[in-house]
Design a protein around this motif. Structure first.
Motif, PDB file in Angstrom:
ATOM      1  N   CYS A 186      20.194 -16.218 -25.867  1.00  0.00           N
ATOM      2  CA  CYS A 186      21.269 -15.417 -25.266  1.00  0.00           C
ATOM      3  C   CYS A 186      22.107 -16.334 -24.370  1.00  0.00           C
ATOM      4  CB  CYS A 186      20.664 -14.280 -24.444  1.00  0.00           C
ATOM      5  SG  CYS A 186      21.839 -13.393 -23.407  1.00  0.00           S
ATOM      6  N   ILE A 187      23.418 -16.282 -24.539  1.00  0.00           N
ATOM      7  CA  ILE A 187      24.314 -17.137 -23.748  1.00  0.00           C
ATOM      8  C   ILE A 187      24.506 -16.534 -22.352  1.00  0.00           C
ATOM      9  CG2 ILE A 187      26.624 -18.191 -23.669  1.00  0.00           C
ATOM     10  CD1 ILE A 187      24.836 -19.129 -26.011  1.00  0.00           C
ATOM     11  N   THR A 188      24.514 -17.396 -21.338  1.00  0.00           N
ATOM     12  CA  THR A 188      24.689 -16.939 -19.958  1.00  0.00           C
ATOM     13  C   THR A 188      25.830 -17.720 -19.292  1.00  0.00           C
ATOM     14  OG1 THR A 188      23.219 -18.596 -19.002  1.00  0.00           O
ATOM     15  CG2 THR A 188      22.191 -16.577 -19.801  1.00  0.00           C
ATOM     16  N   SER A 189      26.115 -17.358 -18.041  1.00  0.00           N
ATOM     17  CA  SER A 189      27.111 -18.109 -17.261  1.00  0.00           C
ATOM     18  C   SER A 189      26.426 -19.225 -16.492  1.00  0.00           C
ATOM     19  CB  SER A 189      27.792 -17.196 -16.258  1.00  0.00           C
ATOM     20  OG  SER A 189      28.476 -16.182 -16.891  1.00  0.00           O
ATOM     21  N   GLY A 190      25.707 -20.084 -17.157  1.00  0.00           N
ATOM     22  CA  GLY A 190      25.041 -21.180 -16.480  1.00  0.00           C
ATOM     23  C   GLY A 190      23.554 -20.935 -16.293  1.00  0.00           C
ATOM     24  N   CYS A 191      22.865 -21.956 -15.806  1.00  0.00           N
ATOM     25  CA  CYS A 191      21.407 -21.898 -15.678  1.00  0.00           C
ATOM     26  C   CYS A 191      20.981 -20.997 -14.523  1.00  0.00           C
ATOM     27  CB  CYS A 191      20.840 -23.306 -15.502  1.00  0.00           C
ATOM     28  SG  CYS A 191      19.045 -23.393 -15.674  1.00  0.00           S
ATOM     29  N   GLN A 192      21.763 -21.019 -13.447  1.00  0.00           N
ATOM     30  CA  GLN A 192      21.426 -20.153 -12.313  1.00  0.00           C
ATOM     31  C   GLN A 192      21.443 -18.693 -12.759  1.00  0.00           C
ATOM     32  OE1 GLN A 192      20.673 -21.402  -9.209  1.00  0.00           O
ATOM     33  NE2 GLN A 192      20.433 -19.447  -8.198  1.00  0.00           N
ATOM     34  N   HIS A 193      22.431 -18.322 -13.559  1.00  0.00           N
ATOM     35  CA  HIS A 193      22.507 -16.971 -14.102  1.00  0.00           C
ATOM     36  C   HIS A 193      21.296 -16.694 -14.988  1.00  0.00           C
ATOM     37  CE1 HIS A 193      24.802 -13.906 -16.792  1.00  0.00           C
ATOM     38  NE2 HIS A 193      24.237 -13.291 -15.781  1.00  0.00           N
ATOM     39  N   ALA A 194      20.877 -17.691 -15.776  1.00  0.00           N
ATOM     40  CA  ALA A 194      19.706 -17.535 -16.643  1.00  0.00           C
ATOM     41  C   ALA A 194      18.442 -17.314 -15.807  1.00  0.00           C
ATOM     42  CB  ALA A 194      19.548 -18.758 -17.544  1.00  0.00           C
ATOM     43  N   LEU A 195      18.271 -18.111 -14.751  1.00  0.00           N
ATOM     44  CA  LEU A 195      17.092 -17.964 -13.883  1.00  0.00           C
ATOM     45  C   LEU A 195      17.081 -16.577 -13.229  1.00  0.00           C
ATOM     46  CD1 LEU A 195      17.132 -21.478 -12.145  1.00  0.00           C
ATOM     47  CD2 LEU A 195      15.436 -20.654 -13.794  1.00  0.00           C
ATOM     48  N   PHE A 196      18.263 -16.136 -12.847  1.00  0.00           N
ATOM     49  CA  PHE A 196      18.393 -14.814 -12.244  1.00  0.00           C
ATOM     50  C   PHE A 196      17.957 -13.724 -13.230  1.00  0.00           C
ATOM     51  CE2 PHE A 196      21.333 -11.149 -12.020  1.00  0.00           C
ATOM     52  CZ  PHE A 196      20.831 -10.563 -10.872  1.00  0.00           C
ATOM     53  N   LEU A 197      18.452 -13.797 -14.464  1.00  0.00           N
ATOM     54  CA  LEU A 197      18.075 -12.808 -15.478  1.00  0.00           C
ATOM     55  C   LEU A 197      16.567 -12.864 -15.739  1.00  0.00           C
ATOM     56  CD1 LEU A 197      20.993 -13.305 -18.060  1.00  0.00           C
ATOM     57  CD2 LEU A 197      20.701 -11.392 -16.477  1.00  0.00           C
ATOM     58  N   ALA A 198      16.016 -14.083 -15.771  1.00  0.00           N
ATOM     59  CA  ALA A 198      14.584 -14.249 -16.037  1.00  0.00           C
ATOM     60  C   ALA A 198      13.755 -13.546 -14.963  1.00  0.00           C
ATOM     61  CB  ALA A 198      14.236 -15.735 -16.097  1.00  0.00           C
ATOM     62  N   LEU A 199      14.112 -13.787 -13.690  1.00  0.00           N
ATOM     63  CA  LEU A 199      13.345 -13.180 -12.597  1.00  0.00           C
ATOM     64  C   LEU A 199      13.533 -11.665 -12.567  1.00  0.00           C
ATOM     65  CD1 LEU A 199      13.871 -15.833  -9.781  1.00  0.00           C
ATOM     66  CD2 LEU A 199      11.685 -15.157 -10.797  1.00  0.00           C
ATOM     67  N   MET A 200      14.766 -11.209 -12.827  1.00  0.00           N
ATOM     68  CA  MET A 200      15.016  -9.762 -12.876  1.00  0.00           C
ATOM     69  C   MET A 200      14.149  -9.118 -13.966  1.00  0.00           C
ATOM     70  SD  MET A 200      17.629  -8.191 -11.011  1.00  0.00           S
ATOM     71  CE  MET A 200      18.621  -7.057 -12.019  1.00  0.00           C
ATOM     72  N   ALA A 201      13.972  -9.848 -15.078  1.00  0.00           N
ATOM     73  CA  ALA A 201      13.279  -9.254 -16.225  1.00  0.00           C
ATOM     74  C   ALA A 201      11.770  -9.203 -16.044  1.00  0.00           C
ATOM     75  CB  ALA A 201      13.620 -10.034 -17.491  1.00  0.00           C
TER      76      ALA A 201
END
Lengths: 480, 480
Positions: A186-201
């Motif tokens: 899944c494409i994100t707005s950068g790695c920080q956004h990816a880490l955020f989604l990961a922790l939220m999930a």
């Protein structure tokens, strides 16, 4: 890179192994300055011939020096000196684990990040020409923009992102032991956004998350904002998170997730060994852990790009996060995530929090990758980064006090340990007055430790002005 | 647009006011089909002359018809018929408030959004040429890309975003009663991202948030993902959230925040009156409410762009959220937020969850605005949208059963109320098999209500294929 011509004969004593003698002799030569940072050692063939040693003995000694970080192998080029001789010891880290606790990030970090500065001593200095890789990238994006047709602009992209880009990412990741599928990315707005989604999930407010210490400050900020508790795990700035300490922590506390950066972690550029990675996956299984892999520095690897941790993930519990920000452009704002068993929830969160990413931008980057431009850029970039790292390490040799420093094989920064009396936080303001932005050690932990440590990045060219700033540091840190 | 030539003399009875008689007579003429949707009425001067009435009387009658949504004023052009005569009543809404509760969004919505389809009956149909406004936009972005110099690509933008873009936004918003400052604005990845930041900043898990019902499904999804409870407030699809109902809810429940879309709210295009807006701000003060203004449709206003709610915000409790997605391009992924008293926290959250936005993209859009291209595009876009709305309303007149429908003065969609027996959720699958994507009423509420309602968008041109899809709807909805 000068090849050393001088080459004396090694005197071999009987009471130690030959490889140990060779090792000591080479170490001594580096300490004495016979070979300097960036110099190439004689070839294995030359050493064999001149010292009358077997190829196996010479290889063994060189491997040991490489493991200590004193040397590095460059494919088809030989062995090069990497480490500051007066600092053969890597910086020390905490050896004890603490209790889980909430995070309170200091205003200082906000200040530094507000200056867009964490990687540059002189952030106001946007000088120089664009490198060819960025010119090609911008052309690719421009072409994608001009290709926009019909009502494309009236539709949001799908939450997972552009198919062609995911396809190209799959090819890139397949080279690193993991056959990533387009459906799994899944494409994100950068790695920080990816880490955020990961922790939220994978976490709920109040959950405990194990992190590297010292480690990435962006993660600490995320934990703070999401109301998660931090469990700092002692981490070697050379070999990554200490698996024994992690195991101890897992036995004592209820830990939900663990964030690691196996390849060239900030701040020191640590590289986790295969054994550590395997141990991590065994522990993750035993303690039902979500493992968040921050892979952002991996493609910078000077002589090798390590496999992903995801390559060892048989049970879909690794969430892989990365982006193009460190090795291509920080202005792209494109990253990606592969969420393992949490992937559906992550797609949903991406959609709900941001709907979609820009389609033309993704298409431009996909074409850039397909045209081989990314690989070409990365090849140039790795050479450049290595040379910049060498220049930095060489400069640190001239400091008035010996410093312990890492000699990373990738990444964008080294980690310095200074005498215990040094207070890098106090030096931050002083440096700022002199127009220099430093990144003090305490930013890399929630515990307030590492006051005498500093991260210095080599991601920018060491032009005259940056060298001057670097040379000012001993005085700004009260080392003189 | 045909000007009606026929014009009979109004017979005036003594027992009613003259303006009421004129009003009834005009209403009758619209019902009878003497004037059809999109037709222009005679001018005020002509009516005065032919009916022997004063200008004030005629103006009064026309204003009343305009308030009912039967007519609309187009500057320098006159009064036009807007509403389907058989549906002079706007759709009905719930009149009762329920208890606060957690949200469970259906998979159906995820399915629709996954099809990038919520605004198009035929989402696979990306036909046609790019409009001039989008060509100019892409050129502007291309120029910004080519202007990138030096090490720009090695720096993240500041969390608040590009200064020039915030400056241009400030100028745009100043025309709407609110002198927004650059310091008070933060660039986001679209309006959904802005709404997400707003809720993260002013609410805690479990808090109750008042929303419009029917209202924007993206908000319901956000509440679900953030663990917030929803309090659905009855909302007129013509005049917006019912302030009496809100007051009642505020008196009975502890409500933390209220999300409203004062200008042309989805699904029906409701426009809140000045009185309602002022009442909302009084209630917000009395009950210490955070007010989140979703302003995304405002600039589409056909004959006027209303002031922002933020213009009435004396106590910094309005968080203004918007983006370019609805009136410019959905592929830009650029929005903004002004967080009032929560602005610092919002900046921090933006940084932690996404670091930064793409700088060249912001610069391209800033230049596009500065060059007057955005205003020119909006002027064209508003005309286009009005014509597309008229075409839709005219088409609905030919349906086999009378429908209640809104006649919005802006936005991208109308809201239909069908006979109570109609089940739009069941029709969704049936339509999908026929290649048509509809947006069923129950998506616009967490309560499962509005099963007999439908949102139909007029944001896409009514070309032959879309008209055919539209004409299929009565059959797909079992109305025949």
């Amino acid at each position: 890179m000068v090849q050393i011509k001088f080459w004396g004969r090694l005197s071999l004593a009987e009471e130690t192994y030959r490889y140990q003698q060779l090792e000591q002799w080479l170490q001594q030569g580096i300490s004495d300055g016979r070979w300097k940072v960036g110099d190439r050692l004689p070839s294995i063939r030359e050493i064999c011939a001149q010292q009358g040693l077997s190829k196996a003995t010479v290889q063994h000694a060189l491997q040991r020096l490489e493991a200590q970080g004193l040397l590095e192998v460059r494919p088809k080029a030989g062995h090069f000196v990497t480490l500051v001789p007066t600092a053969t010891e890597p910086p020390r880290v905490t050896s004890q684990i603490d209790v889980p606790r909430p995070v309170n990030v200091s205003d200082l970090l906000l200040d530094i990040m507000g200056r867009s500065a964490a990687f540059d001593l002189l952030p106001e200095l946007h000088a120089g020409d664009l490198p060819p890789g960025i010119i090609a990238l911008n052309r690719s994006i421009g072409r994608a923009l001009r290709r926009q047709r019909g009502a494309d602009f009236q539709y949001y992209d799908k939450p997972a992102g552009d198919f062609a880009l995911r396809e190209q990412l799959g090819l890139l990741l397949a080279k690193r032991g993991w056959p990533a599928t387009t459906d799994g990315l899944c494409i994100t707005s950068g790695c920080q956004h990816a880490l955020f989604l990961a922790l939220m999930a994978c976490c709920q407010r109040g959950d405990v998350v194990a992190v590297e210490s010292p480690g990435f400050y962006g993660v600490l900020q995320l934990l703070e904002q999401l109301g998660l508790q931090v469990m700092e795990i002692p981490t070697s700035t050379a070999t990554g998170m200490d698996m024994e300490a992690l195991e101890e922590a897992l036995g004592r506390w209820d830990i939900q997730a663990c964030i690691v950066s196996p390849a060239f972690a900030t701040p020191g550029g640590a590289l986790m060994s295969d054994a550590s990675r395997r141990r991590l996956m065994v522990l993750a299984e035993e303690y039902d852990l979500a493992v968040i892999e921050d892979d952002i520095y991996a493609e910078s690897g000077f002589s090798q790009v390590p496999d992903t941790l995801k390559a060892l993930d048989d049970t879909d519990r690794v969430i892989h996060c990365s982006s193009f920000s460190k090795v291509l452009s920080r202005d792209l704002r494109l990253g990606w995530i592969s969420g393992g068993r949490w992937h559906q929830r992550i797609l949903h969160l991406k959609m709900v929090t941001q709907l979609a990413s820009s389609r033309y931008l993704q298409q431009g980057v996909a074409e850039y990758m397909k045209d081989g431009e990314l690989s070409a850029h990365l090849r140039r970039q790795r050479k450049l980064l290595r040379a910049q790292r060498d220049r930095l390490l060489a400069s640190l040799q001239a400091w008035p006090v010996p410093v312990r420093v890492t000699a990373p094989q990738g990444g964008l920064a080294v980690w310095l340990e200074l005498p215990a009396t040094v207070d890098t936080l106090a030096a931050y303001r002083k440096a700022l007055d002199a127009g220099v932005v430093i990144t003090p050690g305490p930013l890399f932990s929630a515990s307030g430790e590492y006051a005498n440590c500093l991260r210095i990045s080599f991601s920018h060219p060491w032009d005259e002005r940056r060298i001057r700033a670097l040379n000012q540091l001993p005085e700004l840190l009260n080392l003189t």
